[in-house]
Design an enzyme around this catalytic site. Structure first.
Site, short mmCIF file in Angstrom:
data_model
loop_
_atom_site.label_atom_id
_atom_site.label_comp_id
_atom_site.label_asym_id
_atom_site.label_seq_id
_atom_site.Cartn_x
_atom_site.Cartn_y
_atom_site.Cartn_z
N ASP A 51 0.76 -1.10 -0.12
CA ASP A 51 0.07 -0.14 -0.05
C ASP A 51 1.10 1.10 -0.16
OD1 ASP A 51 -1.93 1.57 -0.05
OD2 ASP A 51 -3.21 0.61 1.56
N GLU A 82 -17.40 9.48 5.26
CA GLU A 82 -17.18 8.03 5.51
C GLU A 82 -15.97 7.93 4.53
OE1 GLU A 82 -20.16 5.13 5.42
OE2 GLU A 82 -20.83 5.89 3.84
#
Length: 734
Positions: free
Chosen positions: A272, A475
């Site tokens: 990542d 979110e």
């Protein structure tokens, strides 16, 4: 037909390779007629160590002397090609597509995304402008982390809380993206974030996830295993966090023992972004960058999304790693690039042009997927669908009603046109007067707008459609979401599961008009909405619906589409019913292990028609060494045509380490005209009937098992079940 196409592809590919033998090439690795391994070995043999390590970062530079073009590995396609400057087709957010319970439709989504991505990349290859971020063919999707807790902001990127559903949907996306050519890859999918990663966001760069062997193998790894072993995904991205004290991108048990050795993964692994720098900056497990990258490479992380791997030359000089380990990774990376056709004069996908982007067919698929994602949660006295002739004045209220951006969610591309809920309703009810009032923002009142003014504005309406919820501003991924730190949200995650109170307060005021109230909820997660469940006349869960989301909402309200979406996660009554967010035990989480009452269960969704299940049949004997065939007759006994999502659940009655309430092991979305019947068949493999013990070992053993087929979980839907006995010797599932 499909077999004929494949045979033709093999013939063309074979002819192409045969013709290549008669052509002169500057280097052997440019000859597509040679075996892949020979080509890659030849290329690597011509590269210096410095050139190799530069190719191991996501922004790989050109090597002009070797005809190696610049390439940026970082691209996204969560629900259509993302973050490009080109106009592209945008589908519903991943969690919405999971609600469709239609893996074949999702495969088509992946196919369209790879076609549009190919068109963009081919244009760059033609113009000699490769190397730009978000224009390559290596898409870092799908996200098959388990949505174990609805507070996680990035859960919207997943396919929900169930390992089986996540596996099926994720595998479909992989197959759509990568294509079916026997040699060339149309694009490359990447299963992320491996592994045991699902929040919280605020400390993801330093968090240590702890999970038992049971939870690891029962919940967190199954989708990754299916994508690697069955769908043949070519990429795996390791996560930011630690697992059992070791960073995921430097975790030997995860990256080497399980991924490479047990599952036989042959593709490339990528960190990542800037996760390797976390080793020494945030996890504090390493003293510096060179030791961090050495651990990452040794564990098997081939590509770094970041800019530290260029220091691998120093790591080699210091004896922390050797050039053989560098060659192992660089070989995997160039096998991918060669199979993408970057070194060939032509490949089956080289002629895809920009006329393949935003085609009518692509837009139609986005529209149909938006329709399939809609979940009807409540329909008191069957007030929906609304009669177009009866309701001549319709009020549309709420922060998401005239909001195009909310439909795009996160990791999105931009289409030429987005249909908001307001536009969709106006188009659908063109003979009615549409009264619009935003009323409130997502989490606060609008300055200068009084509830009394809104009340007066909509007072003459026959029905009020309130379009609310939240958005990806609240979110999502840390750094992208948080929306100013309003109560209920933190660093992209949600502190409260409740709908923001300001929206409920306005709806309470509107309810005083004694009008019909339809609530449309847009969100990427489960929203607890106690007041709406008790007081709204109808509730639609609309997710973030992509470019055609507003049209799909209007179709459901008007009855031009019979909804059949099903909840891919559980709606709890309160966050207080759940364990702590940082607790990675699955005890009392998700429909499989939650012990309390819920607001809406996994697999739930209403229809405008009714279905009956009859004549369940199972194999006469269920043995550990053979598949079990299950079938039933499904009949549409209602008054409208529609889809049903047939769900098969398994429950073991023999005492196991942790007994699941039930587990999804099969689903099919079928269309039935009113009065029509169909036979639905399933085949349960031995591994579908296996249980996991406390050591993480999976096995089938003798005992009673309940197999249920219906329109939802056995506890909540009409179903037919039968107790059958598994017979035979216990054996291990590898």
């Amino acid at each position: 037909m499909r077999r004929s196409i494949l045979l033709m592809a093999l013939f063309i590919s074979g002819a192409f390779h045969a013709n290549s033998q008669n052509k002169e090439y500057k280097y052997p690795f440019l000859n597509p007629g040679l075996p892949l391994e020979q080509r890659v070995d030849d290329l690597i043999s011509r590269m210096t160590l410095q050139e190799k390590v530069q190719q191991m970062e996501h922004e790989a530079p050109a090597i002009e002397r070797l005809n190696v073009v610049a390439y940026n590995w970082w691209n996204e396609a969560l629900h259509g090609v993302a973050r490009t400057d080109e106009k592209v087709t945008v589908f519903p957010q991943a969690i919405g597509m999971a609600a469709s319970f239609d893996d074949e439709a999702l495969r088509r989504v992946g196919d369209i995304a790879s076609t549009e991505g190919r068109a963009i990349f081919n244009e760059d290859m033609k113009n000699g402008t490769t190397g730009t971020i978000y224009r390559g063919l290596t898409f870092w999707t799908p996200n098959v982390n388990i949505f174990r807790d609805p507070r996680w902001g990035r859960g919207q990127e997943t396919y929900g809380e169930d390992p089986f559903l996540s596996s099926r949907m994720g595998a479909a996306m992989v197959r759509g993206l990568q294509g079916d050519d026997p040699y060339y890859l149309k694009a490359v999918a990447c299963a992320k974030h491996y592994a045991v990663h699902s929040g919280p966001e605020h400390n993801r760069h330093s968090f240590n996830a702890e999970a038992s062997d049971f939870d690891l193998w029962d919940t967190y790894l199954p989708a990754f295993k299916i994508l690697v072993k069955d769908a043949k995904v070519e990429g795996v991205m390791c996560a930011y966090n630690r697992f059992r004290g070791e960073e995921c991108c430097g975790n030997g048990p995860l990256m080497t023992e399980i991924l490479r050795e047990q599952w036989g993964f042959k593709g490339y692994s990528v960190s990542d972004c800037w996760a390797v720098s976390d080793f020494y900056k945030f996890h504090k497990t390493h003293p510096d960058a060179v030791t961090s990258i050495s651990t990452s490479l040794e564990a098997g992380t081939d590509l770094e999304c970041g800019n530290l791997y260029r220091q691998l030359t120093s790591a080699v000089d210091k004896g922390l790693v050797n050039e053989h380990q560098v060659n192992r990774s660089i070989k995997r990376l160039f096998e991918i690039r060669m199979r993408l056709g970057m070194f060939d004069d032509q490949n089956p996908y080289a002629k895809i042009g920009k006329d393949a982007i935003e085609t009518d067919e692509n837009k139609k698929e986005a529209y149909e997927m938006a329709q399939k994602s809609m979940v009807l949660l409540k329909n008191e006295k069957n007030i929906l669908p609304l009669d177009k002739k009866k309701y001549k004045r319709i009020a549309v209220v709420g922060p998401n009603a005239d909001n195009e951006e909310v439909l795009l969610a996160n990791y999105f591309g931009r289409p030429t046109h987005i249909v908001s809920a307001l536009e969709g309703i106006k188009n659908k009810f063109s003979d009615s007067e549409i009264i619009y009032a935003k009323g409130v923002d997502h989490v606060k009142d609008i300055e200068g707008v009084e509830y009394a003014d809104v009340l007066d504005q909509v007072s003459k309406a026959d029905v009020i459609i309130f379009v609310g919820g939240i958005s990806a501003d609240y979110e999502g991924e840390a750094g992208d979401a948080g929306a100013g730190g309003y109560a209920g949200f933190a660093s992209g995650d949600r502190v409260s599961l409740d709908l923001p109170p300001v929206q409920t307060n306005l709806m309470k005021t509107l309810k005083k008009l004694n009008k019909l109230l339809v609530y449309v909820n847009m969100s990427g997660s489960a929203i607890t909405m106690d007041w709406q469940v008790k007081n709204a006349d109808a509730i639609i869960q609309a997710w973030y619906g992509g470019q055609a989301g507003g049209t799909a909402i209007a179709d459901v309200i008007a009855g031009d589409y019979n909804p059949a979406g099903r909840m891919p996660l559980t709606t709890y009554k309160s966050e207080d019913d759940l364990p702590g967010f940082e607790d990675y035990s699955m005890e009392n989480r998700t429909y499989r292990y939650f012990h309390g009452d819920v607001q809406y269960p996994f697999g739930y969704g209403l229809s405008y028609t009714e279905f009956r299940f009859d004549n369940i049949e199972l194999s006469k004997e269920i043995a550990t060494d053979k598949p079990v065939k299950v079938k039933a007759i499904v009949t549409n006994v209602g008054k409208k045509d529609g889809d049903e999502v047939v769900q098969l659940y398994v429950k073991h009655h023999k005492k196991t380490y942790r007994e699941a309430n039930c587990s999804l092991k099969g689903f099919q979305r079928i269309h039935l005209k009113k009065g029509e019947s169909k036979v639905v068949e399933f085949e349960l493999r031995p591994e579908d009937l296996a249980t996991v013990d406390e050591h993480g070992m999976s096995a089938v053993s003798e005992g009673d098992v309940e197999i249920s087929i219906g329109g939802g979980q056995p506890k909540y839907a009409s179903h037919i079940s039968k107790i059958s006995t598994i017979k035979g010797d216990r054996y291990q599932i590898m």
